[in-house]
Design a protein around this motif. Structure first.
Motif, PDB file in Angstrom:
ATOM      1  N   TRP A   1      14.759  -2.906  -0.183  1.00 60.08           N
ATOM      2  CA  TRP A   1      14.118  -2.409   1.043  1.00 60.08           C
ATOM      3  C   TRP A   1      14.857  -1.162   1.492  1.00 60.08           C
ATOM      4  O   TRP A   1      16.073  -1.038   1.282  1.00 60.08           O
ATOM      5  CB  TRP A   1      14.186  -3.502   2.106  1.00 60.08           C
ATOM      6  N   ILE A   2      14.114  -0.228   2.118  1.00 63.63           N
ATOM      7  CA  ILE A   2      14.754   0.978   2.638  1.00 63.63           C
ATOM      8  C   ILE A   2      14.105   1.415   3.936  1.00 63.63           C
ATOM      9  O   ILE A   2      12.894   1.291   4.124  1.00 63.63           O
ATOM     10  CB  ILE A   2      14.686   2.133   1.608  1.00 63.63           C
ATOM     11  N   ASN A   3      14.935   1.870   4.846  1.00 60.79           N
ATOM     12  CA  ASN A   3      14.477   2.593   6.031  1.00 60.79           C
ATOM     13  C   ASN A   3      14.707   4.065   5.736  1.00 60.79           C
ATOM     14  O   ASN A   3      15.847   4.538   5.721  1.00 60.79           O
ATOM     15  CB  ASN A   3      15.269   2.154   7.265  1.00 60.79           C
ATOM     16  N   LYS A   4      13.635   4.793   5.455  1.00 58.86           N
ATOM     17  CA  LYS A   4      13.796   6.175   5.010  1.00 58.86           C
ATOM     18  C   LYS A   4      14.237   7.109   6.130  1.00 58.86           C
ATOM     19  O   LYS A   4      14.741   8.205   5.856  1.00 58.86           O
ATOM     20  CB  LYS A   4      12.492   6.676   4.379  1.00 58.86           C
ATOM     21  N   LYS A   5      14.093   6.671   7.367  1.00 64.24           N
ATOM     22  CA  LYS A   5      14.556   7.503   8.478  1.00 64.24           C
ATOM     23  C   LYS A   5      16.074   7.468   8.589  1.00 64.24           C
ATOM     24  O   LYS A   5      16.724   8.492   8.836  1.00 64.24           O
ATOM     25  CB  LYS A   5      13.922   7.046   9.792  1.00 64.24           C
ATOM     26  N   THR A   6      16.647   6.276   8.384  1.00 65.66           N
ATOM     27  CA  THR A   6      18.094   6.125   8.531  1.00 65.66           C
ATOM     28  C   THR A   6      18.829   6.103   7.191  1.00 65.66           C
ATOM     29  O   THR A   6      20.044   6.298   7.152  1.00 65.66           O
ATOM     30  CB  THR A   6      18.417   4.816   9.266  1.00 65.66           C
ATOM     31  N   GLY A   7      18.108   5.856   6.110  1.00 62.60           N
ATOM     32  CA  GLY A   7      18.741   5.735   4.805  1.00 62.60           C
ATOM     33  C   GLY A   7      19.291   4.353   4.513  1.00 62.60           C
ATOM     34  O   GLY A   7      19.818   4.108   3.419  1.00 62.60           O
TER      35      GLY A   7
ATOM     36  N   LYS B   1       0.834  -1.189   0.000  1.00 60.37           N
ATOM     37  CA  LYS B   1       0.000   0.000   0.000  1.00 60.37           C
ATOM     38  C   LYS B   1       0.875   1.248   0.000  1.00 60.37           C
ATOM     39  O   LYS B   1       1.995   1.235   0.502  1.00 60.37           O
ATOM     40  CB  LYS B   1      -0.899   0.014   1.246  1.00 60.37           C
ATOM     41  N   ASP B   2       0.326   2.310  -0.530  1.00 64.96           N
ATOM     42  CA  ASP B   2       0.994   3.610  -0.493  1.00 64.96           C
ATOM     43  C   ASP B   2       0.555   4.313   0.786  1.00 64.96           C
ATOM     44  O   ASP B   2      -0.491   4.946   0.841  1.00 64.96           O
ATOM     45  CB  ASP B   2       0.607   4.435  -1.722  1.00 64.96           C
ATOM     46  N   ARG B   3       1.328   4.142   1.853  1.00 69.16           N
ATOM     47  CA  ARG B   3       0.991   4.749   3.140  1.00 69.16           C
ATOM     48  C   ARG B   3       2.270   5.182   3.845  1.00 69.16           C
ATOM     49  O   ARG B   3       3.365   4.710   3.525  1.00 69.16           O
ATOM     50  CB  ARG B   3       0.187   3.792   4.018  1.00 69.16           C
ATOM     51  N   ASN B   4       2.124   6.066   4.808  1.00 70.78           N
ATOM     52  CA  ASN B   4       3.283   6.606   5.513  1.00 70.78           C
ATOM     53  C   ASN B   4       3.799   5.624   6.552  1.00 70.78           C
ATOM     54  O   ASN B   4       3.046   5.128   7.397  1.00 70.78           O
ATOM     55  CB  ASN B   4       2.914   7.929   6.201  1.00 70.78           C
TER      56      ASN B   4
END
Length: 245
Positions: A151-157, A132-135
């Motif tokens: 896979w990505i953790n957008k908080k840590t990069g 899903k497209d969700r935050n």
């Protein structure tokens, strides 16, 4: 299969005396709602893994006469195995030549499960993942054909697998929706990935295998209800939504 073995820590104190799957939403337990939806869509054999207050789930199912279905219990009371380990342990109930639909007990949805299942069969994928497209913080990354790439953790990069390079112009970042369909060929690959470890999550397995096997994202563009009721705020929303049935 329904994953119902989790500790439900985010729902404490409600889960201090019961498993998360037996927390009620609109007067019915999460587990009953998940089972009923599967049954309505034609799934009549279900495996449920248990750990936290396992006896209460077993007693609940016995009291309900298994809702008239063929229900198996995969017992993890000795050790909570996480999703990958839990699926591997349940293999004895899941062996066969048909794909397996898997749902987290705290996901409530009216998604057309049969269409999801049939899409998986048509794709010949190793696994099809509802996305899903969700935050959120952690995303699965897909190419334009909805094939898993990383896979990505957008908080840590942080990205995975090793040496994977995220390109926002090439990759779609979508969140896991708590449902997937897996082909039976997954079991020897899970054993190889586990390398003797009993406890492991299935998402790192998917990310590790996506370069070698087709793991597709299933994006349903129509209107459907989807609720993650594993947190107090979302549980309150779900109670409001289901208060009339």
């Amino acid at each position: 299969m329904i994953f119902a073995a989790g500790l439900g820590t985010r729902l404490r104190p409600l889960t201090n005396d019961r498993p998360k799957a037996l927390v009620e939403v609109g007067g019915k337990t999460m587990l009953e709602r998940a089972i009923a939806h599967m049954a309505r869509q034609g799934f009549d054999e279900i495996t449920i893994n248990v750990h936290h207050f396992a006896d209460k789930i077993i007693d609940f199912l016995e009291d309900k006469k298994n809702f008239g279905l063929n229900i198996h219990i995969s017992d993890e009371r000795d050790l909570l195995l996480d999703t990958g380990g839990g699926l591997l342990k349940a293999q004895q109930f899941l062996d066969g030549d048909e794909p397996i639909l898997i749902q987290n007990a705290d996901i409530l949805t009216d998604l057309d499960l049969r269409a999801f299942y049939d899409s998986h069969i048509a794709s010949r994928a190793l696994s099809s993942i509802l996305v899903k497209d969700r935050n959120t913080q952690r995303y699965l990354l897909f190419d334009q054909a909805n094939c898993l790439q990383g896979w990505i953790n957008k908080k840590t990069g942080e990205t995975k697998p090793q040496a994977f390079v995220y390109n926002p112009n090439q990759h779609k970042a979508l969140a896991f929706g708590g449902l997937h369909v897996v082909s039976p060929e997954i079991f020897p690959l899970l054993k190889q990935f586990a390398q003797g470890n009993k406890v492991f999550s299935i998402i790192p397995f998917y990310v590790n295998e996506c370069a070698n096997h087709l793991i597709q994202g299933y994006v349903h563009n129509g209107n459907y209800k989807w609720l993650d009721v594993g947190k107090p705020e979302t549980l309150a929303q779900a109670n409001e939504y289901f208060k009339f049935g």
